[in-house]
Design a protein around this motif. Structure first.
Motif: not given
Ligand SMILES: [Zn+2]
Lengths: 419, 98
Positions: A212-214, A294-295, A329-333
């Motif tokens: 989703f974030q990407t 890319t991410h 960077p996609v920071y995950s929780e």
């Protein structure tokens, strides 16, 4: 069209054709290497480690340690890639600048090593710079201290392609091949999921959240975003999930429809984890840039160990390098099960804090070990069945690494005889 | 009161029936999305002994404060003892046999 990798350089495979290879290695001394170095030879030759063309010389190691850059002063690089030899071996194999040797693995020729430099480097200072500690109980430091007397720098060219054994064969997708697949799929953005785990639904949702974030502002008329599960395959520690279970169960999420061909792909990278935390995160960013991503997902304490790094140290380091690395960077929780919501949710979505049931890796492993099938909300039944199947087929009865597995397992790859 | 460290015995339907017969079904708690579990407790000394006798076991100090990753046969044995003694206070007896 040129495929541009980390540091803005074109990715070029360094692999000789068989006839040429035979000519080039004739009369050269053959030096057998251990699996860590064989993994790194593959990393260099196929472009996983682009722009590296070989094992590092002293100037590169120094720049990496002190400035987190290659010796050009520009290209971000966080972990030294070095080739070690003992003084006796150096004498025995005639290792000196200008000489070449053939590296062999599992008894057959693997790569041509054109030696440019033989040097010493203070291991303690290397450890301190890379790992932020020189304690021998840090696994990365331990690996550093186990290096022999000297380092040898020089270019690496594969003289023979490795034979990847089943069930890993379809998952060995080097950068150029992987980039081709992404084009065929029409993905505009691809997000990396770094893993050494069998996925529970917490992991599944990490990936879904990252998807989703990407996806962001892209249109929905076609699938434009994929998740690449990139499993790190290297030295195993007792108690880890066996490699076969990791790679097959990750792919099972696609096969069983939790994802699909349109948004999910599994591949592997050969690498012996250094557990360097923030610096390892930066290394993963370079590696996955080369894979064409890319991410990149980064969770809490990414690639950390013990209490050496803070949960967000890696995120901060990555932030400080924005503009210098070409992957977002996609920071995950943290994802968890909320009985009130009756679903997997996350700490920043749901507010039933008192009711949360958090995933603990240890707890899930304990359930798997007991062979008790968990609810599908926690662990997909297809994944669970496959873990048990892998235990029987590849793990000598256990899905976790033990003495017997380490001794008897089929190697992930071997070098076949030169054709 | 001294610290108590649980060992989680995961409960599927087959185990649940056995616990019902032993009159212990009410001792089960729901841990993860309805997955049932019955806990037996160790004191500090028993915890240390378990970790020593079964080196694969791990004390999950971070999340659950429980003793995890005991070999399956060991857990089966502990479970059988719970059913046989109709009690979860069995660690002394169990450790005698180690
Ligand atoms: Zn909730």
């Amino acid at each position: 069209m040129a495929e541009i990798g980390h540091g803005g350089k074109e990715i070029k495979e360094r692999i000789l054709e068989p006839a040429e290879a035979k000519k080039r290695i004739q009369g050269l001394k053959q030096y057998p290497i251990r699996s860590q170095l064989a993994n790194e030879v593959i990393g260099i030759a196929y472009g996983f480690f682009s722009p590296l063309e070989g094992f590092m010389g002293k100037a590169d190691v120094e720049a990496v340690c002190k400035k987190m850059r290659l010796k050009d002063g520009k290209t971000v690089w966080s972990i030294p890639i070095v080739f070690d030899m003992s003084n006796e071996e150096i004498a025995q194999y005639g290792v000196k600048p200008g000489a070449s040797i053939v590296l062999t693995y599992t008894g057959n020729p693997m790569a041509l090593f054109e030696i440019e430099e033989v040097y010493e480097y203070d291991k303690k200072s290397l450890a301190k710079d890379v790992y932020g500690t020189d304690e021998a109980k840090h696994p990365g430091c331990a690996r550093t201290y186990a290096y022999k007397d000297k380092f040898v720098g020089g270019k690496i060219t594969l003289v023979n392609r490795p034979k990847i054994n089943e069930p890993f064969t379809p998952y060995f997708l080097p950068p150029l091949q992987l980039r081709k697949i992404f084009k065929e799929k029409g993905w505009k953005r691809i997000v990396a999921h770094q893993t050494r785990n069998v996925p529970h639904t917490g992991h599944e949702w990490l990936m879904k959240g990252a998807w989703f974030q990407t996806y962001g502002e892209l249109p929905m008329d076609k699938p434009y975003v994929g998740v690449l599960v990139n499993a790190i395959i290297g030295e195993k520690r007792k108690g880890d999930y066996i490699d076969e279970a990791i790679i097959l169960t990750q792919d099972e999420l696609r096969k069983s429809g939790y994802f699909g061909d349109h948004n999910h792909l599994t591949s592997l990278t050969f690498w012996d984890m250094r557990y360097a935390g923030p610096r390892e995160a930066v290394f993963h960013a370079a590696l996955r840039t080369n894979l064409g991503l890319t991410h990149h997902m980064f969770g809490r304490d990414h690639a950390g160990v013990g209490t050496y790094y803070g949960p967000y140290d890696a995120h901060r380091l990555l932030e400080s390098l924005q503009g210098e690395i070409n992957i977002v960077p996609v920071y995950s929780e943290n994802w968890l099960y909320c009985p009130h919501c009756g679903e997997i949710t996350s700490e920043s979505l749901c507010n039933h804090k008192k009711e949360w049931q958090k995933f603990s890796g240890t707890l899930i492993r304990s359930i798997v070990q007991d062979g008790v099938k968990p609810p599908r909300l926690i662990f997909r039944p297809e994944v669970f069945d496959l873990v048990l199947e892998c235990a029987e087929k590849y793990g000598f009865g256990s899905p976790f690494v033990d003495e017997e597995y380490l001794k008897k397992r089929t190697p992930v790859f071997v070098m076949p005889p030169l054709a | 009161m001294s610290e108590k460290y649980p060992i989680n015995l995961w409960v599927n339907e087959e185990r649940y029936e056995k616990l019902q017969k032993a009159g212990l079904a009410a001792m089960c708690q729901e841990m993860l999305a309805g997955l049932k579990c019955i806990q037996v407790y160790c004191n500090e000394a028993q915890k240390d002994k378990i970790l020593k006798v079964f080196p694969t076991a791990k004390f999950d100090s971070a999340t659950t404060k429980s003793i995890e990753l005991l070999p399956r046969q060991v857990k089966d044995k502990i479970f059988d003892l719970v059913v046989q003694k109709q009690s979860i206070d069995i660690m002394d007896e169990f450790l005698k046999s180690c």
